[in-house]
Write a protein that holds these residues in place. Structure first.
Motif, short mmCIF file in Angstrom:
data_model
loop_
_atom_site.label_atom_id
_atom_site.label_comp_id
_atom_site.label_asym_id
_atom_site.label_seq_id
_atom_site.Cartn_x
_atom_site.Cartn_y
_atom_site.Cartn_z
N ALA A 221 0.83 -1.21 0.00
CA ALA A 221 0.00 0.00 0.00
C ALA A 221 0.87 1.26 0.00
O ALA A 221 0.54 2.25 -0.67
N PHE A 224 2.15 1.80 -3.53
CA PHE A 224 1.10 2.36 -4.39
C PHE A 224 0.91 3.84 -4.09
O PHE A 224 0.78 4.66 -5.00
N THR A 227 3.95 5.95 -5.35
CA THR A 227 3.93 6.06 -6.81
C THR A 227 2.94 7.13 -7.24
O THR A 227 3.24 7.95 -8.12
N GLY A 228 1.77 7.13 -6.62
CA GLY A 228 0.75 8.10 -6.99
C GLY A 228 1.11 9.53 -6.66
O GLY A 228 0.86 10.45 -7.45
N GLY A 349 8.59 3.56 -4.66
CA GLY A 349 7.48 4.24 -5.29
C GLY A 349 7.82 5.66 -5.70
O GLY A 349 7.44 6.11 -6.79
N GLY A 372 -2.62 6.21 -10.93
CA GLY A 372 -2.31 6.43 -9.52
C GLY A 372 -3.53 6.26 -8.63
O GLY A 372 -3.44 5.68 -7.54
N LEU A 375 -4.29 2.55 -8.29
CA LEU A 375 -3.38 1.91 -7.33
C LEU A 375 -3.81 2.20 -5.89
O LEU A 375 -3.72 1.33 -5.02
N ALA A 376 -4.30 3.43 -5.64
CA ALA A 376 -4.78 3.77 -4.31
C ALA A 376 -6.00 2.91 -3.93
O ALA A 376 -6.13 2.47 -2.78
N GLY A 379 -4.69 -0.49 -3.02
CA GLY A 379 -4.10 -0.42 -1.69
C GLY A 379 -5.15 -0.40 -0.60
O GLY A 379 -5.01 -1.05 0.44
#
Length: 406
Positions: A221, A224, A227-228, A349, A372, A375-376, A379
């Motif tokens: 998490a 992710f 990265t975002g 990330g 992004g 991905l959240a 997570g």
């Protein structure tokens, strides 16, 4: 305070190194790569090297039962690396020095986070993680502002010695790391009860009951999330063109995320000590979804500023509480290994986010931010289904540390 000092020095280089390369001081074989590609490699290399080295450094710290020694090793290496930039006249040398910097940071992060975890009791761990992250972010956020001014105001002549703006920046970055070294040497001590461990220090992926290990889940998490939140920095030209704004607006929008983190990490961390870690992590991940996606949709500079601030709120609700929850789950002697899962994931990330943004934006401006946000969501699902609350239940480390005894 030591992490704030070395954070100032490290963030100096984010601004200075691209200018240093573009100035023509660095030359030699480029192996067919463009200057912009070399700049990208140099900037991202620290993140990749550091993230790969953190599990190793955390495990060595657990095996030997020492934290302070490895923090000092990292700060010493960082001081040397910042000075070696003065002699990096070729691209190959520059990459080698940058790799040394990444290795040094790999020793600092897991050892210092583990030390904070062990010096805090179960009832103060969230607040202490918040303090640690706040100081680190203050250093990292203030460095770029100072670096730009320092380079532009050069050359300098202290004591009759001629220094360019670049040289002055490298000396100050080295001085900041050396100050961190001095602070740790004088003021920091390993916990008295910390001993070397011979137990299995492997990182679990599964929990033995068909699910994912909670610390591994928090690491995923964190990756992710990082990265975002790192997508925005790479897309300055595209963002400015889309919003019809200048670099000043972009700088304020970029800083809004850090400002939210600085003001909220400590109160949120302390709140998790009282009301639990998991609810804050879940709410933060929920908030991260629209605030990430909105950056690819909004068309107004002021709205973008508000969105960036709210994304900073989301980040503050996830990272420090996640570290505190992982610290609750760590048993005696394995904090370095366990917590390095989260610090490695976050660092990786931050390194991958800008690179992926440069590729995904070619598919459409909204695409990187949509990825992004997705991905959240992933997570959020993982934490909701795989991570349980630790506050209020019997924990392997509950009641340990000086703070708990107080």
């Amino acid at each position: 305070m030591a992490r704030m000092a070395d954070g100032v020095g490290n963030s100096f280089l984010i601004i200075v190194l691209p200018l240093y390369i573009a100035s023509g001081v660095v030359e030699g074989r480029t192996f067919g790569l463009t200057e912009s590609m070399i700049i990208g490699i140099v900037l991202s290399l620290v993140g990749f090297v550091s993230s790969l080295g953190q599990p190793f450094a955390g495990r060595v710290s657990d095996r030997t039962g020492r934290r302070k020694s490895y923090i000092l090793l990292g700060l010493g290496g960082l001081t040397a690396a910042n000075l070696l930039y003065l002699f990096a006249g070729s691209y190959v040398t520059l990459v080698a020095v940058r790799a040394l910097q990444g290795i040094s940071i790999a020793f600092i992060i897991p050892s210092s986070v583990a030390l904070v975890n062990e010096l805090a009791g179960a009832g103060t761990r969230g607040g202490n993680m918040g303090v640690y992250n706040t100081f680190r972010l203050v250093g990292f956020g203030s460095g770029p502002v100072a670096a730009g001014a320092l380079v532009n105001a050069g050359p300098y002549s202290p004591l009759g010695i001629e220094l360019s703006g670049f040289e002055a920046t490298f000396y100050l970055a080295a001085g900041a790391a050396a100050l961190g070294f001095l602070l740790v040497t004088v003021l920091v001590h390993d916990p008295a009860e910390l001993e070397r461990t011979e137990r299995d220090l492997s990182v679990d992926v599964l929990d033995g009951e068909g699910g994912l290990d909670p610390i591994f889940t928090l690491g995923v998490a964190s990756f992710f999330m990082a990265t975002g939140i790192a997508l925005f920095a790479t897309l300055q030209p595209e963002v400015n063109a889309r919003l019809d704004q200048g670099s000043t607006w972009f700088g304020v929008q970029f800083a809004a995320f850090v400002i939210a983190q600085v003001f909220l990490q400590v109160p949120i961390g302390r709140a998790t000590d009282r009301w639990g870690r998991r609810p804050f992590i879940l709410v933060g991940l929920v908030l991260l979804v629209p605030t990430t996606l909105a950056q690819g949709i909004v068309l107004d500079s002021a709205v973008m500023l508000a969105v960036r601030f709210l994304q900073g709120v989301a980040g503050a609700m996830v990272f420090a509480p996640a570290l505190a929850l992982a610290g609750d789950l760590a048993t005696g002697g394995d904090s370095g290994t366990k917590l390095s899962v989260l610090t490695m994931a976050f660092t990786l990330g931050i390194a991958i986010g800008p690179l992926s943004a440069g590729f995904l934006v070619s598919l459409g401006f909204v695409v990187p931010f949509a990825v992004g946000a997705a991905l959240a969501v992933l997570g959020l699902v993982l934490v909701y289904t795989q991570v349980e609350e630790t506050v209020g239940r019997e924990s392997p480390r509950a009641g340990s540390g000086p703070a708990a005894q107080d």
